[in-house]
Motif scaffolding. Structure first.
Motif, short mmCIF file in Angstrom:
data_model
loop_
_atom_site.label_atom_id
_atom_site.label_comp_id
_atom_site.label_asym_id
_atom_site.label_seq_id
_atom_site.Cartn_x
_atom_site.Cartn_y
_atom_site.Cartn_z
N GLY A 75 0.79 -1.22 0.00
CA GLY A 75 0.00 0.00 0.00
C GLY A 75 0.82 1.27 0.00
O GLY A 75 0.26 2.36 0.14
N LEU A 76 2.12 1.17 -0.14
CA LEU A 76 3.01 2.34 -0.04
C LEU A 76 3.51 2.79 -1.41
O LEU A 76 3.81 1.96 -2.27
CB LEU A 76 4.21 2.01 0.84
N SER A 77 3.65 4.13 -1.57
CA SER A 77 4.26 4.67 -2.78
C SER A 77 5.07 5.94 -2.50
O SER A 77 5.65 6.50 -3.41
CB SER A 77 3.19 4.98 -3.84
N ARG A 78 5.12 6.36 -1.25
CA ARG A 78 5.94 7.52 -0.89
C ARG A 78 7.33 7.04 -0.50
O ARG A 78 7.49 6.05 0.23
CB ARG A 78 5.30 8.30 0.24
N CYS A 79 8.33 7.74 -0.96
CA CYS A 79 9.73 7.34 -0.76
C CYS A 79 10.06 7.05 0.70
O CYS A 79 10.57 5.97 1.03
CB CYS A 79 10.63 8.44 -1.32
N GLY A 80 9.81 7.98 1.59
CA GLY A 80 10.16 7.82 2.99
C GLY A 80 9.45 6.65 3.64
O GLY A 80 10.04 5.91 4.43
N GLU A 81 8.17 6.47 3.31
CA GLU A 81 7.42 5.34 3.87
C GLU A 81 8.01 4.02 3.40
O GLU A 81 8.13 3.07 4.17
CB GLU A 81 5.95 5.43 3.46
N LEU A 82 8.38 3.95 2.13
CA LEU A 82 8.99 2.74 1.60
C LEU A 82 10.35 2.49 2.25
O LEU A 82 10.68 1.35 2.58
CB LEU A 82 9.14 2.83 0.07
N LEU A 83 11.12 3.55 2.46
CA LEU A 83 12.42 3.39 3.11
C LEU A 83 12.27 2.87 4.54
O LEU A 83 13.05 2.02 4.98
CB LEU A 83 13.18 4.72 3.12
N ARG A 84 11.29 3.38 5.26
CA ARG A 84 11.06 2.93 6.64
C ARG A 84 10.54 1.49 6.68
O ARG A 84 10.95 0.71 7.53
CB ARG A 84 10.10 3.86 7.37
N ALA A 85 9.66 1.14 5.76
CA ALA A 85 9.05 -0.20 5.76
C ALA A 85 10.01 -1.27 5.25
O ALA A 85 9.93 -2.42 5.65
CB ALA A 85 7.78 -0.20 4.93
N ARG A 86 10.91 -0.87 4.34
CA ARG A 86 11.87 -1.80 3.74
C ARG A 86 11.23 -3.10 3.23
O ARG A 86 11.65 -4.19 3.60
CB ARG A 86 12.97 -2.15 4.74
N PRO A 87 10.21 -2.98 2.37
CA PRO A 87 9.64 -4.22 1.84
C PRO A 87 10.67 -4.95 1.00
O PRO A 87 11.42 -4.34 0.25
CB PRO A 87 8.46 -3.74 1.00
N GLY A 88 10.72 -6.22 1.15
CA GLY A 88 11.70 -7.03 0.42
C GLY A 88 11.12 -7.62 -0.84
O GLY A 88 10.09 -7.20 -1.34
N ILE A 89 11.78 -8.62 -1.32
CA ILE A 89 11.33 -9.32 -2.52
C ILE A 89 10.12 -10.17 -2.17
O ILE A 89 10.08 -10.83 -1.14
CB ILE A 89 12.44 -10.21 -3.09
N SER A 90 9.14 -10.14 -3.05
CA SER A 90 7.97 -10.99 -2.90
C SER A 90 7.70 -11.64 -4.25
O SER A 90 8.36 -11.33 -5.25
CB SER A 90 6.76 -10.17 -2.47
N GLU A 91 6.74 -12.52 -4.29
CA GLU A 91 6.38 -13.15 -5.57
C GLU A 91 5.94 -12.11 -6.57
O GLU A 91 6.12 -12.28 -7.78
CB GLU A 91 5.27 -14.17 -5.34
N ALA A 92 5.35 -11.03 -6.09
CA ALA A 92 4.87 -9.97 -6.98
C ALA A 92 6.02 -9.15 -7.56
O ALA A 92 5.84 -8.44 -8.54
CB ALA A 92 3.92 -9.06 -6.22
N ALA A 93 7.20 -9.22 -6.99
CA ALA A 93 8.38 -8.51 -7.49
C ALA A 93 9.30 -9.52 -8.18
O ALA A 93 10.44 -9.71 -7.79
CB ALA A 93 9.09 -7.80 -6.36
N SER A 94 8.78 -10.13 -9.22
CA SER A 94 9.51 -11.24 -9.85
C SER A 94 10.81 -10.81 -10.52
O SER A 94 11.76 -11.58 -10.55
CB SER A 94 8.60 -11.98 -10.84
N ALA A 95 10.87 -9.60 -11.05
CA ALA A 95 12.11 -9.16 -11.70
C ALA A 95 13.25 -9.08 -10.69
O ALA A 95 14.37 -9.47 -10.99
CB ALA A 95 11.92 -7.82 -12.39
N ALA A 96 12.95 -8.57 -9.51
CA ALA A 96 13.98 -8.48 -8.46
C ALA A 96 14.47 -9.87 -8.09
O ALA A 96 15.68 -10.10 -7.92
CB ALA A 96 13.44 -7.76 -7.24
#
Length: 149
Positions: free
Chosen positions: A100-121
């Motif tokens: 649910g995140l798209s703001r830079c700072g929020e993403l930096l704080r949450a540090r979401p990792g690789i998931s099935e949805a991020a297949s390229a990574a």
């Protein structure tokens, strides 16, 4: 051409997230990478490095989608609606991947990792935070342009 790998390489070479996404997808919009790098120069780091605004990878993706679906006539309300719909879909798909995140700072704080949805990574064995955002944004742009709804 592996645009995700190209975006990753651009970022490793020092370009910001917005520049990396836009340059890697420039051909999809009929532009040269250098022109889009110039256009996106101030959009990295959540606008000017503030980390407070929209993620640069999202900004770069929206630029490419806008160029591929141009709205150039102020009176063309249907064209405006169409490009807004593309931008909204892109952001929605990005946020679905990243909690649910798209703001830079929020993403930096949450540090979401690789998931099935991020297949390229996963395919590229990318584990660094911003690089995951970058290649995922490229992957979404490619899918939206290759499989329009």
């Amino acid at each position: 051409m592996d645009r995700c790998a190209n975006a990753y390489a651009y970022h490793k070479a020092g370009y910001n997230c917005a520049q990396s996404v836009a340059a890697a997808c420039a051909d999809l919009a009929g532009w040269e990478p250098e022109a889009l790098m110039s256009a996106m120069g101030g959009f990295g780091g959540g606008i000017g490095g503030s980390h407070e605004e929209l993620c640069g990878a999202v900004s770069g993706g929206v630029l490419v989608l806008s160029l591929a679906n141009p709205h150039q006539d102020g009176g063309d309300t249907e064209g405006k609606k169409a490009v807004y719909a593309k931008a909204k879909e892109f952001r929605q798909r990005f946020t679905e991947v990243f909690g649910g995140l798209s703001r830079c700072g929020e993403l930096l704080r949450a540090r979401p990792g690789i998931s099935e949805a991020a297949s390229a990574a996963s395919r590229l064995h990318i584990t660094s935070h911003c690089d995951i955002m970058i290649v995922t944004a490229v992957e979404i742009v490619e899918d939206m342009l290759q499989n329009p709804t």
